[in-house]
Write a protein that holds these residues in place. Structure first.
Motif, PDB file in Angstrom:
ATOM      1  N   VAL A  50      -4.834  -4.998  -6.185  1.00  0.00           N
ATOM      2  CA  VAL A  50      -4.879  -6.442  -5.900  1.00  0.00           C
ATOM      3  C   VAL A  50      -3.883  -7.182  -6.784  1.00  0.00           C
ATOM      4  N   ARG A  51      -3.826  -6.826  -8.049  1.00  0.00           N
ATOM      5  CA  ARG A  51      -2.881  -7.471  -8.970  1.00  0.00           C
ATOM      6  C   ARG A  51      -1.439  -7.199  -8.558  1.00  0.00           C
ATOM      7  N   ALA A  52      -1.185  -6.004  -8.043  1.00  0.00           N
ATOM      8  CA  ALA A  52       0.187  -5.630  -7.689  1.00  0.00           C
ATOM      9  C   ALA A  52       0.663  -6.310  -6.408  1.00  0.00           C
ATOM     10  N   PHE A  53      -0.234  -6.475  -5.429  1.00  0.00           N
ATOM     11  CA  PHE A  53       0.196  -6.941  -4.111  1.00  0.00           C
ATOM     12  C   PHE A  53      -0.363  -8.310  -3.718  1.00  0.00           C
ATOM     13  N   GLY A  54      -1.420  -8.747  -4.377  1.00  0.00           N
ATOM     14  CA  GLY A  54      -2.037 -10.010  -4.012  1.00  0.00           C
ATOM     15  C   GLY A  54      -1.420 -11.190  -4.743  1.00  0.00           C
ATOM     16  N   PRO A  55      -1.769 -12.406  -4.313  1.00  0.00           N
ATOM     17  CA  PRO A  55      -1.269 -13.597  -4.997  1.00  0.00           C
ATOM     18  C   PRO A  55      -1.864 -13.726  -6.389  1.00  0.00           C
ATOM     19  N   GLU A  56      -1.230 -14.528  -7.232  1.00  0.00           N
ATOM     20  CA  GLU A  56      -1.706 -14.681  -8.604  1.00  0.00           C
ATOM     21  C   GLU A  56      -2.897 -15.619  -8.704  1.00  0.00           C
ATOM     22  N   PHE A 117      -8.756 -17.943   3.297  1.00  0.00           N
ATOM     23  CA  PHE A 117      -8.597 -17.392   1.957  1.00  0.00           C
ATOM     24  C   PHE A 117      -7.165 -16.893   1.760  1.00  0.00           C
ATOM     25  N   ASP A 118      -6.715 -16.983   0.511  1.00  0.00           N
ATOM     26  CA  ASP A 118      -5.356 -16.543   0.179  1.00  0.00           C
ATOM     27  C   ASP A 118      -5.249 -15.032   0.096  1.00  0.00           C
ATOM     28  N   VAL A 119      -6.356 -14.372  -0.177  1.00  0.00           N
ATOM     29  CA  VAL A 119      -6.379 -12.909  -0.198  1.00  0.00           C
ATOM     30  C   VAL A 119      -7.733 -12.445   0.327  1.00  0.00           C
ATOM     31  N   VAL A 120      -7.688 -11.461   1.211  1.00  0.00           N
ATOM     32  CA  VAL A 120      -8.904 -10.835   1.734  1.00  0.00           C
ATOM     33  C   VAL A 120      -8.822  -9.349   1.394  1.00  0.00           C
ATOM     34  N   VAL A 121      -9.926  -8.830   0.845  1.00  0.00           N
ATOM     35  CA  VAL A 121      -9.942  -7.466   0.340  1.00  0.00           C
ATOM     36  C   VAL A 121     -11.105  -6.702   0.968  1.00  0.00           C
ATOM     37  N   ALA A 122     -10.841  -5.470   1.376  1.00  0.00           N
ATOM     38  CA  ALA A 122     -11.892  -4.571   1.874  1.00  0.00           C
ATOM     39  C   ALA A 122     -11.555  -3.177   1.373  1.00  0.00           C
ATOM     40  N   ALA A 147      -5.413 -17.375   5.058  1.00  0.00           N
ATOM     41  CA  ALA A 147      -4.610 -18.595   5.047  1.00  0.00           C
ATOM     42  C   ALA A 147      -3.153 -18.229   5.355  1.00  0.00           C
ATOM     43  N   PRO A 148      -2.328 -19.203   5.743  1.00  0.00           N
ATOM     44  CA  PRO A 148      -0.901 -18.923   5.947  1.00  0.00           C
ATOM     45  C   PRO A 148      -0.296 -18.261   4.711  1.00  0.00           C
ATOM     46  N   ASP A 149       0.489 -17.208   4.929  1.00  0.00           N
ATOM     47  CA  ASP A 149       1.106 -16.423   3.856  1.00  0.00           C
ATOM     48  C   ASP A 149       0.076 -15.692   3.001  1.00  0.00           C
ATOM     49  N   GLY A 150      -1.128 -15.517   3.537  1.00  0.00           N
ATOM     50  CA  GLY A 150      -2.161 -14.796   2.811  1.00  0.00           C
ATOM     51  C   GLY A 150      -1.930 -13.292   2.843  1.00  0.00           C
ATOM     52  N   THR A 151      -2.634 -12.577   1.963  1.00  0.00           N
ATOM     53  CA  THR A 151      -2.481 -11.126   1.825  1.00  0.00           C
ATOM     54  C   THR A 151      -3.798 -10.431   2.130  1.00  0.00           C
ATOM     55  N   PHE A 152      -3.696  -9.366   2.884  1.00  0.00           N
ATOM     56  CA  PHE A 152      -4.862  -8.536   3.204  1.00  0.00           C
ATOM     57  C   PHE A 152      -4.666  -7.145   2.624  1.00  0.00           C
ATOM     58  N   LEU A 153      -5.683  -6.651   1.914  1.00  0.00           N
ATOM     59  CA  LEU A 153      -5.663  -5.294   1.375  1.00  0.00           C
ATOM     60  C   LEU A 153      -6.879  -4.538   1.891  1.00  0.00           C
ATOM     61  N   GLY A 245      -6.630  10.917  -0.884  1.00  0.00           N
ATOM     62  CA  GLY A 245      -7.448  11.010   0.314  1.00  0.00           C
ATOM     63  C   GLY A 245      -7.781   9.696   0.972  1.00  0.00           C
ATOM     64  N   THR A 246      -7.266   8.599   0.424  1.00  0.00           N
ATOM     65  CA  THR A 246      -7.434   7.289   1.036  1.00  0.00           C
ATOM     66  C   THR A 246      -6.055   6.690   1.292  1.00  0.00           C
ATOM     67  N   THR A 247      -6.024   5.679   2.139  1.00  0.00           N
ATOM     68  CA  THR A 247      -4.783   4.955   2.403  1.00  0.00           C
ATOM     69  C   THR A 247      -5.012   3.481   2.144  1.00  0.00           C
ATOM     70  N   LEU A 248      -4.102   2.880   1.381  1.00  0.00           N
ATOM     71  CA  LEU A 248      -4.161   1.447   1.128  1.00  0.00           C
ATOM     72  C   LEU A 248      -3.216   0.752   2.101  1.00  0.00           C
ATOM     73  N   LEU A 249      -3.756  -0.146   2.907  1.00  0.00           N
ATOM     74  CA  LEU A 249      -2.957  -0.968   3.797  1.00  0.00           C
ATOM     75  C   LEU A 249      -2.773  -2.338   3.168  1.00  0.00           C
ATOM     76  N   VAL A 250      -1.533  -2.790   3.112  1.00  0.00           N
ATOM     77  CA  VAL A 250      -1.215  -4.127   2.602  1.00  0.00           C
ATOM     78  C   VAL A 250      -0.468  -4.861   3.703  1.00  0.00           C
ATOM     79  N   ALA A 251      -0.894  -6.078   4.032  1.00  0.00           N
ATOM     80  CA  ALA A 251      -0.248  -6.838   5.095  1.00  0.00           C
ATOM     81  C   ALA A 251      -0.364  -8.325   4.793  1.00  0.00           C
ATOM     82  N   ARG A 252       0.456  -9.101   5.481  1.00  0.00           N
ATOM     83  CA  ARG A 252       0.463 -10.556   5.264  1.00  0.00           C
ATOM     84  C   ARG A 252       0.295 -11.283   6.588  1.00  0.00           C
TER      85      ARG A 252
END
Length: 253
Positions: A50-56, A117-122, A147-153, A245-252
């Motif tokens: 989250v720190r690496a890819f999400g907003p501050e 929300f600016d970041v959504v995490v699952a 939210a616009p320009d939000g990040t999903f992980l 064994g897991t995959t992290l998806l990051v998208a905006r």
């Protein structure tokens, strides 16, 4: 209004001892066992993502927040944090893990909020929520709340061996005069792995014991199908990162 305190490990053992024929699960009466089995190292790794890819800063939403282990880290970073989980008994642990975060009982696929929300995490672990059969539906629900320009992980299990490696076949928890023995057998099933778990609670002073069991299905997903679902939900800059064994998806949005 303060949230009620979470049940304790002795509470879980006593509930099994008093009602051995009842419906017991890590997500309900045995929630204190779920809390004690939380992989704090995995949680720390998820927060680093989250720190690496999400907003501050901004507002954060966690889908399937469980006992609130990651939610506590999110609350320290973001202005407002909401955790949603379908399991009321797990959410009770957020009272001490993430007391400053907002929480709501609800289906992550049918969220009880219209807020953006600016970041959504699952972040699913090999045996932790959110375990959903259809990740495309979860991705769509998350995209609707960005939210616009939000990040999903999203972290999803993509290798069945990760489930087997993450779960100890036998284990013992103890404290306050009680002992809980736990055994796990993993069996392949269509689209994932079945974890058949047995529990034996013992009152060490009286010697009284009782047993119960449950089966938890952990879905295993295809990484490229996650990318297709994210793009189909209108997300952009989609990235897939492999890990243990897991995959992290990051998208905006």
């Amino acid at each position: 209004m303060p949230r009620p305190a979470a049940p304790t490990f002795p509470d879980a053992c006593e509930r099994l001892l008093r009602d051995p024929d009842g419906d017991h699960s890590l997500y309900t009466t045995l929630a204190p066992v779920f809390d004690r089995l939380t992989d704090e190292e995995r949680v720390a790794g998820d927060f680093e993502a989250v720190r690496a890819f999400g907003p501050e800063d901004g507002d954060a939403l966690e889908l399937g927040c469980g006992v609130g282990a990651l939610l506590a880290h999110l609350r320290d970073r973001y202005d407002r944090t909401l955790g949603v989980d379908a399991h009321h008994d797990l959410l009770r642990f957020t009272a001490h893990r993430a007391p400053a975060a907002d929480v709501a009982v609800g289906d992550p696929l049918d969220l009880p909020t219209e807020t953006a929300f600016d970041v959504v995490v699952a972040m699913a672990g090999p045996a932790a929520p959110p375990t959903v059969d259809d990740p495309a539906a979860l991705i769509e629900a998350a995209a609707d709340r960005l939210a616009p320009d939000g990040t999903f992980l999203l972290r999803a299990v993509t290798d069945a061996d990760a489930v087997r490696d993450a779960v100890e076949s036998v284990g013992v928890l103890s404290g306050s005069g009680y002992r809980m023995e736990r055994s796990v057998t993993d069996l392949p099933t269509k689209g994932g792995v079945d974890l058949r778990m047995g529990y034996r609670a013992t009152d060490e002073s009286s010697g009284e014991s009782a047993t119960t069991s449950e089966t938890v299905t952990v879905p295993v997903h295809d990484a490229e199908s996650l990318r297709a679902a994210a793009e189909g939900a209108g997300l952009s800059d989609v990235r897939l990162l492999d890990g243990s064994g897991t995959t992290l998806l990051v998208a905006r949005s």
